[in-house]
Design a protein around this motif. Structure first.
Motif, PDB file in Angstrom:
ATOM      1  N   GLU A   1      74.605  32.589  15.255  1.00  0.00           N
ATOM      2  CA  GLU A   1      73.323  32.234  15.875  1.00  0.00           C
ATOM      3  C   GLU A   1      73.459  30.978  16.734  1.00  0.00           C
ATOM      4  O   GLU A   1      72.852  30.870  17.808  1.00  0.00           O
ATOM      5  N   VAL A   2      74.261  30.017  16.267  1.00  0.00           N
ATOM      6  CA  VAL A   2      74.510  28.804  17.054  1.00  0.00           C
ATOM      7  C   VAL A   2      75.210  29.163  18.367  1.00  0.00           C
ATOM      8  O   VAL A   2      74.857  28.663  19.438  1.00  0.00           O
ATOM      9  N   LEU A   3      76.201  30.060  18.265  1.00  0.00           N
ATOM     10  CA  LEU A   3      76.927  30.504  19.461  1.00  0.00           C
ATOM     11  C   LEU A   3      75.982  31.147  20.467  1.00  0.00           C
ATOM     12  O   LEU A   3      75.994  30.808  21.665  1.00  0.00           O
ATOM     13  N   GLU A   4      75.145  32.047  20.000  1.00  0.00           N
ATOM     14  CA  GLU A   4      74.207  32.750  20.892  1.00  0.00           C
ATOM     15  C   GLU A   4      73.229  31.769  21.528  1.00  0.00           C
ATOM     16  O   GLU A   4      72.978  31.807  22.743  1.00  0.00           O
ATOM     17  N   ALA A   5      72.663  30.886  20.723  1.00  0.00           N
ATOM     18  CA  ALA A   5      71.655  29.944  21.230  1.00  0.00           C
ATOM     19  C   ALA A   5      72.265  28.955  22.210  1.00  0.00           C
ATOM     20  O   ALA A   5      71.651  28.621  23.237  1.00  0.00           O
ATOM     21  N   THR A   6      73.473  28.484  21.930  1.00  0.00           N
ATOM     22  CA  THR A   6      74.121  27.513  22.814  1.00  0.00           C
ATOM     23  C   THR A   6      74.472  28.137  24.152  1.00  0.00           C
ATOM     24  O   THR A   6      74.311  27.512  25.209  1.00  0.00           O
ATOM     25  N   HIS A   7      74.938  29.368  24.135  1.00  0.00           N
ATOM     26  CA  HIS A   7      75.303  30.045  25.380  1.00  0.00           C
ATOM     27  C   HIS A   7      74.092  30.233  26.296  1.00  0.00           C
ATOM     28  O   HIS A   7      74.241  30.313  27.515  1.00  0.00           O
ATOM     29  N   LYS A   8      72.924  30.308  25.711  1.00  0.00           N
ATOM     30  CA  LYS A   8      71.720  30.475  26.529  1.00  0.00           C
ATOM     31  C   LYS A   8      71.334  29.193  27.247  1.00  0.00           C
ATOM     32  O   LYS A   8      70.846  29.217  28.375  1.00  0.00           O
ATOM     33  N   ILE A   9      71.537  28.040  26.587  1.00  0.00           N
ATOM     34  CA  ILE A   9      71.077  26.778  27.186  1.00  0.00           C
ATOM     35  C   ILE A   9      72.205  25.960  27.817  1.00  0.00           C
ATOM     36  O   ILE A   9      71.984  25.258  28.804  1.00  0.00           O
ATOM     37  N   LYS A  10      73.424  26.081  27.286  1.00  0.00           N
ATOM     38  CA  LYS A  10      74.556  25.324  27.840  1.00  0.00           C
ATOM     39  C   LYS A  10      75.822  26.185  27.784  1.00  0.00           C
ATOM     40  O   LYS A  10      76.736  25.929  26.997  1.00  0.00           O
ATOM     41  N   PRO A  11      75.877  27.218  28.625  1.00  0.00           N
ATOM     42  CA  PRO A  11      76.984  28.184  28.560  1.00  0.00           C
ATOM     43  C   PRO A  11      78.344  27.600  28.919  1.00  0.00           C
ATOM     44  O   PRO A  11      79.367  28.223  28.664  1.00  0.00           O
ATOM     45  N   GLU A  12      78.354  26.411  29.544  1.00  0.00           N
ATOM     46  CA  GLU A  12      79.620  25.822  29.968  1.00  0.00           C
ATOM     47  C   GLU A  12      80.412  25.190  28.833  1.00  0.00           C
ATOM     48  O   GLU A  12      81.603  24.880  28.980  1.00  0.00           O
ATOM     49  N   ILE A  13      79.782  24.977  27.652  1.00  0.00           N
ATOM     50  CA  ILE A  13      80.464  24.307  26.541  1.00  0.00           C
ATOM     51  C   ILE A  13      81.339  25.313  25.787  1.00  0.00           C
ATOM     52  O   ILE A  13      80.833  26.313  25.263  1.00  0.00           O
ATOM     53  N   PRO A  14      82.655  25.095  25.688  1.00  0.00           N
ATOM     54  CA  PRO A  14      83.500  25.980  24.887  1.00  0.00           C
ATOM     55  C   PRO A  14      83.206  25.800  23.400  1.00  0.00           C
ATOM     56  O   PRO A  14      83.003  24.680  22.929  1.00  0.00           O
ATOM     57  N   ILE A  15      83.177  26.907  22.670  1.00  0.00           N
ATOM     58  CA  ILE A  15      82.875  26.864  21.242  1.00  0.00           C
ATOM     59  C   ILE A  15      84.014  27.517  20.471  1.00  0.00           C
ATOM     60  O   ILE A  15      84.387  28.671  20.734  1.00  0.00           O
ATOM     61  N   VAL A  16      84.588  26.769  19.534  1.00  0.00           N
ATOM     62  CA  VAL A  16      85.648  27.275  18.661  1.00  0.00           C
ATOM     63  C   VAL A  16      85.034  27.511  17.287  1.00  0.00           C
ATOM     64  O   VAL A  16      84.432  26.605  16.699  1.00  0.00           O
ATOM     65  N   MET A  17      85.170  28.732  16.785  1.00  0.00           N
ATOM     66  CA  MET A  17      84.583  29.083  15.505  1.00  0.00           C
ATOM     67  C   MET A  17      85.555  28.753  14.367  1.00  0.00           C
ATOM     68  O   MET A  17      86.771  28.909  14.508  1.00  0.00           O
ATOM     69  N   ILE A  18      85.004  28.308  13.240  1.00  0.00           N
ATOM     70  CA  ILE A  18      85.791  28.016  12.040  1.00  0.00           C
ATOM     71  C   ILE A  18      85.477  29.102  11.023  1.00  0.00           C
ATOM     72  O   ILE A  18      84.316  29.272  10.625  1.00  0.00           O
ATOM     73  N   SER A  19      86.494  29.851  10.616  1.00  0.00           N
ATOM     74  CA  SER A  19      86.235  31.011   9.770  1.00  0.00           C
ATOM     75  C   SER A  19      86.951  30.900   8.430  1.00  0.00           C
ATOM     76  O   SER A  19      88.102  30.465   8.353  1.00  0.00           O
TER      77      SER A  19
END
Length: 388
Positions: free
Chosen positions: A64-82
């Motif tokens: 959900e954080v990934l989806e929401a961030t891409h909508k408002i600041k798509p330029e920020i790279p996001i690395v997921m911790i699994s």
């Protein structure tokens, strides 16, 4: 200083990751968030170069954080911790636009390499954005006259939509600038903008240029070739001087607009395209329709929004702004100091009959800068402006 947001609900893991990052590079500024809701509040109010985000969290998970961030600041790279059980979800987040994922417990070298690569990518995105802005300056729309202000207002309303636009106006008025503004302010701005000058392409080649061809379709077709519509997929195609397009090509353009499909010359295979069409002409298309030179059904498809660009004679109050813009641009191109125009010189320029519109004004300004004195005077304008 690289700003990193660490989103992780386990405090012990946060401490370890912060320690690793700080030891790796003293220029990493790490902000912590204990869950997704806290993270989103921070993201909305601050800019980051990278986000490290856990997948399994209470209140708001990493997806959900990934989806929401891409909508408002798509330029920020996001690395997921699994975690071990989150690997399938981690792979799914990659398809959703995550830069990468790292597993718990994190491998030190993989973690640091991923962080460095993600930050390099962010830097590249920033540089590309700056370059894009620099390029877009070549298509600035200069003027604050009522006519130009009205066009800018229409563009602001129309650009975010996919509505087709027909731009009319005399040669040299700046129809191309309007087309570029429509693209740059649209949701398609990250896609290509492909320009086609329909008047410059022989009628027997226009269909191949627009829709492509297959090998053997005609004598010089030595290999398959994609057309401009395919090249513009996901972006905008600008059909300049569309009033000069052949009737057979008009029929194919009409089909492309109706069905979002094109077929290459010599092929019966349909190719799906997602293209916004912006067209321009200096001709009276309604008269061309009466004379059977232009299809009425195509006109109505293209002219969902009509924008008429005024001649320079209709917006003389913009001439001082245009003169200032061109003198700065020419000085930068030639690597010289900018020359100033006296008020009487500007007034003299405002009296001229600009049949060639802005294109003519630009040429005159360059001539005055080359031939005039350190300051361009009224006498310089009278002496050199009309020497065509």
């Amino acid at each position: 200083m690289s700003k990193i947001l660490l989103v992780e609900d386990e405090a012990a893991i946060r401490r370890v990751l912060v320690k690793i990052l700080n030891e790796e590079n003293k220029n990493y500024q790490v902000t912590e968030a204990e869950d997704g809701l806290v993270a989103m509040d921070i993201i909305k109010n601050e800019d980051f170069d990278l986000i490290l985000c856990d997948i399994k969290m209470p209140k708001m998970d990493g997806v959900e954080v990934l989806e929401a961030t891409h909508k408002i600041k798509p330029e920020i790279p996001i690395v997921m911790i699994s975690g071990h059980g989150d690997l399938d979800t981690a792979v799914q987040t990659m398809r959703m636009g995550a830069f990468d994922y790292i597993s718990k417990p994190p491998d030190l070298n993989r973690l640091l390499n991923t962080v460095r690569n993600a930050l390099d990518r962010k830097e590249l995105v920033v540089e590309n954005t700056k370059l894009k802005k620099k390029v877009s300056k070549n298509f600035e729309m200069i003027g604050d006259s009522e006519a130009i202000t009205h066009i800018k207002q229409i563009i602001e309303k129309v650009a975010p939509t996919d509505a087709r636009v027909l731009i009319t106006g005399k040669n040299g008025t700046g129809k191309e600038l309007v087309a570029h503004w429509l693209h740059q302010k649209s949701e398609r701005s990250k896609g290509p903008m492909v320009e086609v000058n329909c008047a410059a392409i022989p009628s027997e080649l226009i269909e191949s240029e627009l829709f492509g061809h297959v090998k053997g379709a005609f004598t010089s077709a030595n290999k398959d070739r994609a057309g401009k519509f395919e090249a513009a997929n996901g972006g905008t195609i600008f059909l300049d001087e569309i009033g000069d397009m052949s009737l057979s090509a008009q029929a194919k353009v009409l089909r492309a607009l109706q069905e979002n499909k094109v077929s290459r010359v010599g092929s019966d295979k349909d190719i799906k395209v997602d293209v916004r069409v912006v067209a321009a002409t200096n001709k009276d298309l309604k008269k061309e329709i009466e004379d059977k030179n232009f299809r009425e059904d195509l006109y109505h498809r293209l002219a969902v929004i009509l924008i008429e660009v005024p001649s320079l004679n209709e917006r003389r109050e913009d001439i001082p702004l245009l003169v200032n813009y061109f003198t700065e641009k020419i000085a930068a191109e030639q690597g010289t100091n900018k020359k100033e125009f006296t008020d009487p010189a500007l007034q003299e320029l405002k009296q001229y009959d600009w049949t060639g519109n802005i294109r003519e004004l630009r040429n005159v300004i360059e001539r005055l800068i080359i031939l005039g004195g350190k300051e361009i005077t009224e006498e310089d304008v009278k002496l050199f402006a009309s020497k065509l």
